[in-house]
Design an enzyme around this catalytic site. Structure first.
Site: not given
Length: 346
Positions: A198-200, A205, A227
């Site tokens: 996962y990432c922002t 990701c 996110i």
């Protein structure tokens, strides 16, 4: 010929933004797709988005587009309609900010780059089309309850520090290009597990999931929309948040709160704090965490040296700043040193 870049000073543009009365919506999006002529694509995009008074930062490359922008609310539908006329972007997910004052950007910048996210990958057999499976917020929460799941944070240290998923594995680096091989090495004995990246906003990701598959991992997932989209979905669906703290964002806000918990500390006094600031000394501009008390005590500066510096006469400051690299730096407590702030993501 239309002007395809800004000619007004940053200071004037920021003042104009704060004079606006119409609310703006902060949006991020990305898409991996082949662009044969990035410069031409960039110019056409600039002309159309400038007409809609869009502000923000957009990167265009042969591999696709990566954008963080703000749009006047009255132009949102026109913006979406225009973006959907670009065939590879038709129906693209637009991540709407969850904690938004509409003042995230004050100018439109569209730049052509070699890649929309710097990855350091030189292997010509690497293929972005072979990527991990998307998971939504509900699926993410379910997988997090499975002991066979490993969740991997593909963001930089200063992002992880203020907020992350429970039990998330940090890849201890401040550049994505370093993290990719590090993640493979860290998980080389876990290839039978469920790996969630996962990432922002999803761009890092998604590429990371393809990189893991390229290196022989089988059960690889990535959080759709990152996110930002997760926060939107848990709010809409009334789900428990398994992400705690604050989500660092790469615009003027420097963060959006997801849950009330403050999981990081002020870099000056050690009290609970998760507000990122840039040092008030423009010759330093260090990105660090500072509580309200320290902000008042140190006048927004990271050190006594910088605090003393901002009180010098302007001419003396100009002279002392000559020859200084003013690139933005970050404070990385885990490495006890300053690192260039290189990562930019939605």
């Amino acid at each position: 010929m239309a002007i395809l870049h800004n000619r007004v000073s940053q200071k004037e543009l920021k003042e104009l933004l704060y004079q606006e009365t119409e609310p703006r919506t902060t949006i991020s999006f990305y898409q991996y797709f082949p662009i044969a002529e990035p410069e031409q694509f960039r110019n056409e995009l600039y002309k159309n988005l400038a007409a809609l008074k869009v502000f923000g930062r957009i990167y265009v490359a042969h591999e696709g587009i990566n954008a963080q922008i703000s749009v006047p609310q009255s132009n949102f539908e026109a913006f979406k309609t225009y973006m959907y006329t670009i065939e590879p972007l038709n129906g693209i997910r637009l991540n709407i900010a969850v904690d938004d004052d509409g003042k995230s950007f004050w100018v439109l910048k569209i730049k052509v780059r070699e890649k929309i996210v710097a990855d350091g990958i030189t292997d010509e057999t690497f293929n972005m089309s072979n990527k991990g499976r998307y998971v939504n917020a509900e699926q993410m929460n379910t997988l997090l309850n499975d002991p066979q799941t490993i969740v991997v944070d593909m963001r930089n240290h200063y992002e992880y520090e203020v907020g992350h998923f429970v039990k998330a594995l940090e890849v201890p680096s401040d550049t994505f290009r370093e993290q990719l091989p590090m993640a493979v090495d860290m998980l080389k004995d876990q290839k039978d597990k469920n790996i969630i990246m996962y990432c922002t906003g999803g761009i890092r990701c998604e590429k990371a999931s393809a990189y893991m598959l390229h290196h022989g991992f089988k059960n690889v997932f990535h959080l759709e929309g990152g996110i930002i989209n997760y926060a939107k979905q848990i709010k809409e669906q009334g789900l428990d948040s398994r992400f705690i703290g604050k989500n660092f964002v790469f615009d003027n806000r420097l963060g959006e709160r997801i849950t009330p918990e403050i999981i990081s500390k002020c870099h000056q006094c050690g009290k609970p704090a998760d507000t990122h600031v840039n040092c008030a000394n423009d010759g330093c501009h260090l990105l660090f965490i500072q509580c309200e008390a320290c902000a008042a005590k140190h006048e927004g500066c990271c050190s006594k040296e910088c605090q003393d510096f901002i009180h010098l006469p302007e001419e003396e400051r100009k002279e002392l700043r000559k020859g200084i690299d003013k690139g933005r730096n970050i404070f990385n407590k885990s490495r006890h040193r300053l690192r260039p702030r290189l990562g930019e993501d939605q």
